[in-house]
Design a protein around this motif. Structure first.
Motif, PDB file in Angstrom:
ATOM      1  N   LEU A 191       0.795  -1.227   0.000  1.00  0.00           N
ATOM      2  CA  LEU A 191       0.000   0.000   0.000  1.00  0.00           C
ATOM      3  C   LEU A 191       0.828   1.278   0.000  1.00  0.00           C
ATOM      4  CD1 LEU A 191      -2.893  -0.855   2.509  1.00  0.00           C
ATOM      5  CD2 LEU A 191      -3.040  -0.623   0.034  1.00  0.00           C
ATOM      6  N   TRP A 192       2.045   1.212   0.526  1.00  0.00           N
ATOM      7  CA  TRP A 192       2.768   2.456   0.771  1.00  0.00           C
ATOM      8  C   TRP A 192       3.119   3.211  -0.507  1.00  0.00           C
ATOM      9  CZ3 TRP A 192       7.533   3.795  -1.102  1.00  0.00           C
ATOM     10  CH2 TRP A 192       8.345   2.775  -1.603  1.00  0.00           C
ATOM     11  N   PHE A 193       3.232   2.497  -1.650  1.00  0.00           N
ATOM     12  CA  PHE A 193       3.721   3.143  -2.873  1.00  0.00           C
ATOM     13  C   PHE A 193       2.619   3.414  -3.892  1.00  0.00           C
ATOM     14  CE2 PHE A 193       3.117  -1.072  -4.251  1.00  0.00           C
ATOM     15  CZ  PHE A 193       3.031  -1.055  -5.624  1.00  0.00           C
ATOM     16  N   LEU A 194       1.375   2.990  -3.623  1.00  0.00           N
ATOM     17  CA  LEU A 194       0.334   3.026  -4.649  1.00  0.00           C
ATOM     18  C   LEU A 194       0.139   4.402  -5.264  1.00  0.00           C
ATOM     19  CD1 LEU A 194      -2.555   0.724  -3.329  1.00  0.00           C
ATOM     20  CD2 LEU A 194      -1.046   0.330  -5.285  1.00  0.00           C
ATOM     21  N   HIS A 195       0.122   5.437  -4.425  1.00  0.00           N
ATOM     22  CA  HIS A 195      -0.178   6.767  -4.949  1.00  0.00           C
ATOM     23  C   HIS A 195       0.950   7.337  -5.800  1.00  0.00           C
ATOM     24  CE1 HIS A 195       1.909   7.393  -1.128  1.00  0.00           C
ATOM     25  NE2 HIS A 195       2.269   8.591  -1.560  1.00  0.00           N
ATOM     26  N   HIS A 196       2.127   6.685  -5.791  1.00  0.00           N
ATOM     27  CA  HIS A 196       3.234   7.136  -6.635  1.00  0.00           C
ATOM     28  C   HIS A 196       3.108   6.606  -8.067  1.00  0.00           C
ATOM     29  CE1 HIS A 196       5.423   8.983  -3.364  1.00  0.00           C
ATOM     30  NE2 HIS A 196       5.352   7.876  -2.663  1.00  0.00           N
ATOM     31  N   LEU A 197       2.305   5.564  -8.260  1.00  0.00           N
ATOM     32  CA  LEU A 197       2.157   4.978  -9.589  1.00  0.00           C
ATOM     33  C   LEU A 197       1.211   5.810 -10.440  1.00  0.00           C
ATOM     34  CD1 LEU A 197       1.824   1.198  -8.627  1.00  0.00           C
ATOM     35  CD2 LEU A 197       3.863   2.385  -9.469  1.00  0.00           C
ATOM     36  N   ARG A 198       1.157   5.510 -11.720  1.00  0.00           N
ATOM     37  CA  ARG A 198       0.229   6.144 -12.632  1.00  0.00           C
ATOM     38  C   ARG A 198      -0.587   5.055 -13.328  1.00  0.00           C
ATOM     39  NH1 ARG A 198       1.746   9.562  -9.970  1.00  0.00           N
ATOM     40  NH2 ARG A 198       2.556  11.630 -10.470  1.00  0.00           N
TER      41      ARG A 198
END
Length: 223
Positions: A191-198
């Motif tokens: 979950l920690w990196f999800l918002h960094h993806l596109r």
């Protein structure tokens, strides 16, 4: 296929812009999936970890075949690589942890609350949902969809879709919290990196997490 690769770009936005301009529409999804594979492999290389040979063999097979199933197989391979990388990271974290000292045992509910607090602080889209949720006691508060359009803009369909998924994530976490259920292993790392993806990588991973949580709940409630 694009002449350049993901590793030649400094940021994900630059890579996405290149794919959008120079890769035929029918090949973009595969190009983005291949770019994600590159990033996963780079993560191993930067830490001087051996990239599993079985993944390399599978990757060569997928690239050489080039049929209609290649994209689906590449997405599945990326998921396997990510799971393996998560385990490697977890094992290295355990190995580097200091020995001795007091061990704090937290309940499943406390772990869920800790995770939700972290996501609220780190993920602006999850925080948007939490902000909306804190305002719904008022009589004139607009609906969630209206709130998203107001804050993100009508044209930001991908951002709106991801924010809606974050609301679903919060509801699932709420069930785990209320029932004092143990979260699936490595959920925090996923979950920690999800918002960094596109998109489409972001929603692919997000749906995978939501499906995992839903399946876990169904398994617990059916017992």
């Amino acid at each position: 296929m694009a002449n350049k690769t993901r590793s030649e770009f400094n940021t994900q936005d630059e890579w996405l812009a290149y794919v959008d301009l120079h890769v035929p529409a029918a090949e973009r999804a595969y190009a983005l999936a291949a770019g994600r594979t590159e990033l996963l492999k780079l993560f191993y290389e930067l830490r001087n970890w051996q990239f599993p040979s079985e993944f390399l063999m599978e990757l060569d097979r997928i690239h050489d075949r080039g049929d209609l199933k290649s994209l689906a197989d590449l997405d599945l391979l990326n998921e396997r690589i990510f799971r393996h990388l998560t385990v490697v990271l977890f094992n290295h974290s355990d190995a580097s942890a200091p020995a001795g000292g007091p061990v704090v045992v937290r309940s499943a509910r406390e772990r869920v609350l800790e995770l939700r607090d972290y996501i609220t602080n780190a993920n602006p889209y999850f925080r948007l949902w939490m902000d909306f949720k804190s305002r719904v006691t008022g009589a004139n508060v607009p609906g969630w969809d209206e709130y998203l359009v107001k804050n993100l803009g009508l044209g930001n369909a991908e951002e709106i879709e991801f924010s809606q998924a974050m609301a679903e994530l919060d509801k699932l976490l709420g069930f785990f919290c209320d029932a004092n259920l143990t979260l699936p292993k490595f959920l925090f790392e996923r979950l920690w990196f999800l918002h960094h993806l596109r998109s489409p990588e972001r929603m692919l991973q997000t749906r995978s997490v939501l499906t995992l949580l839903t399946a876990e709940i169904e398994a617990c409630t059916s017992v």
